[in-house]
Design a protein around this motif. Structure first.
Motif, PDB file in Angstrom:
ATOM      1  N   GLY A 128       9.609  -3.799   5.478  1.00  0.00           N
ATOM      2  CA  GLY A 128       8.527  -3.791   6.460  1.00  0.00           C
ATOM      3  C   GLY A 128       7.876  -2.427   6.576  1.00  0.00           C
ATOM      4  O   GLY A 128       6.652  -2.302   6.650  1.00  0.00           O
ATOM      5  N   TYR A 129       8.692  -1.383   6.588  1.00  0.00           N
ATOM      6  CA  TYR A 129       8.169  -0.020   6.661  1.00  0.00           C
ATOM      7  C   TYR A 129       7.303   0.292   5.440  1.00  0.00           C
ATOM      8  O   TYR A 129       6.213   0.860   5.581  1.00  0.00           O
ATOM      9  CB  TYR A 129       9.329   0.975   6.755  1.00  0.00           C
ATOM     10  CG  TYR A 129       8.904   2.409   6.625  1.00  0.00           C
ATOM     11  CD1 TYR A 129       8.257   3.056   7.680  1.00  0.00           C
ATOM     12  CD2 TYR A 129       9.149   3.124   5.454  1.00  0.00           C
ATOM     13  CE1 TYR A 129       7.859   4.378   7.567  1.00  0.00           C
ATOM     14  CE2 TYR A 129       8.752   4.439   5.338  1.00  0.00           C
ATOM     15  CZ  TYR A 129       8.113   5.060   6.380  1.00  0.00           C
ATOM     16  OH  TYR A 129       7.714   6.363   6.251  1.00  0.00           O
ATOM     17  N   LEU A 130       7.769  -0.085   4.259  1.00  0.00           N
ATOM     18  CA  LEU A 130       6.985   0.181   3.053  1.00  0.00           C
ATOM     19  C   LEU A 130       5.680  -0.601   3.047  1.00  0.00           C
ATOM     20  O   LEU A 130       4.652  -0.104   2.587  1.00  0.00           O
ATOM     21  CB  LEU A 130       7.813  -0.147   1.812  1.00  0.00           C
ATOM     22  CG  LEU A 130       8.982   0.793   1.529  1.00  0.00           C
ATOM     23  CD1 LEU A 130       9.789   0.284   0.336  1.00  0.00           C
ATOM     24  CD2 LEU A 130       8.490   2.205   1.271  1.00  0.00           C
ATOM     25  N   ALA A 150      14.035  -4.095   7.375  1.00  0.00           N
ATOM     26  CA  ALA A 150      13.329  -2.995   8.033  1.00  0.00           C
ATOM     27  C   ALA A 150      12.661  -2.076   7.010  1.00  0.00           C
ATOM     28  O   ALA A 150      11.518  -1.636   7.208  1.00  0.00           O
ATOM     29  CB  ALA A 150      14.297  -2.205   8.899  1.00  0.00           C
ATOM     30  N   ASP A 151      13.341  -1.804   5.915  1.00  0.00           N
ATOM     31  CA  ASP A 151      12.802  -0.917   4.888  1.00  0.00           C
ATOM     32  C   ASP A 151      11.592  -1.545   4.198  1.00  0.00           C
ATOM     33  O   ASP A 151      10.582  -0.871   3.972  1.00  0.00           O
ATOM     34  CB  ASP A 151      13.881  -0.577   3.875  1.00  0.00           C
ATOM     35  CG  ASP A 151      13.485   0.559   2.965  1.00  0.00           C
ATOM     36  OD1 ASP A 151      12.822   1.498   3.455  1.00  0.00           O
ATOM     37  OD2 ASP A 151      13.848   0.535   1.777  1.00  0.00           O
ATOM     38  N   VAL A 199       3.903  -1.549   5.742  1.00  0.00           N
ATOM     39  CA  VAL A 199       3.001  -0.916   6.708  1.00  0.00           C
ATOM     40  C   VAL A 199       2.446   0.377   6.133  1.00  0.00           C
ATOM     41  O   VAL A 199       1.249   0.666   6.238  1.00  0.00           O
ATOM     42  CB  VAL A 199       3.730  -0.666   8.047  1.00  0.00           C
ATOM     43  CG1 VAL A 199       2.922   0.252   8.950  1.00  0.00           C
ATOM     44  CG2 VAL A 199       4.025  -1.980   8.732  1.00  0.00           C
ATOM     45  N   ARG A 200       3.303   1.158   5.501  1.00  0.00           N
ATOM     46  CA  ARG A 200       2.856   2.420   4.914  1.00  0.00           C
ATOM     47  C   ARG A 200       1.830   2.188   3.803  1.00  0.00           C
ATOM     48  O   ARG A 200       0.828   2.901   3.696  1.00  0.00           O
ATOM     49  CB  ARG A 200       4.074   3.161   4.357  1.00  0.00           C
ATOM     50  CG  ARG A 200       3.809   4.611   4.100  1.00  0.00           C
ATOM     51  CD  ARG A 200       5.089   5.315   3.790  1.00  0.00           C
ATOM     52  NE  ARG A 200       5.007   5.782   2.418  1.00  0.00           N
ATOM     53  CZ  ARG A 200       5.999   6.289   1.739  1.00  0.00           C
ATOM     54  NH1 ARG A 200       7.180   6.382   2.288  1.00  0.00           N
ATOM     55  NH2 ARG A 200       5.846   6.700   0.518  1.00  0.00           N
ATOM     56  N   SER A 201       2.050   1.160   2.998  1.00  0.00           N
ATOM     57  CA  SER A 201       1.125   0.835   1.933  1.00  0.00           C
ATOM     58  C   SER A 201      -0.217   0.375   2.504  1.00  0.00           C
ATOM     59  O   SER A 201      -1.275   0.751   1.983  1.00  0.00           O
ATOM     60  CB  SER A 201       1.718  -0.255   1.040  1.00  0.00           C
ATOM     61  OG  SER A 201       0.801  -0.662   0.076  1.00  0.00           O
TER      62      SER A 201
END
Length: 50
Positions: A36-38, A33-34, A40-42
């Motif tokens: 994936g979050y990074l 999850a982490d 998407v944020r990037s």
């Protein structure tokens, strides 16, 4: 970054202590999850800059 460190700590504890495989599973899910979050944020940052 804090979640990433927390996931690594949980993975180490889950792998080292007998009977705590559920912690290892939680750590793996948290790590996925982490990451994936990074990602998407990037991607969003790149889209805003360009």
């Amino acid at each position: 970054m804090v979640l990433l460190a927390f996931a690594i700590v949980l993975a180490i504890i889950g792998a080292a202590v007998a009977g705590m495989q559920y912690l290892l599973a939680i750590a793996v899910l948290l790590l996925i999850a982490d990451v994936g979050y990074l990602a998407v944020r990037s991607a969003l940052r790149r889209r805003q800059a360009g």
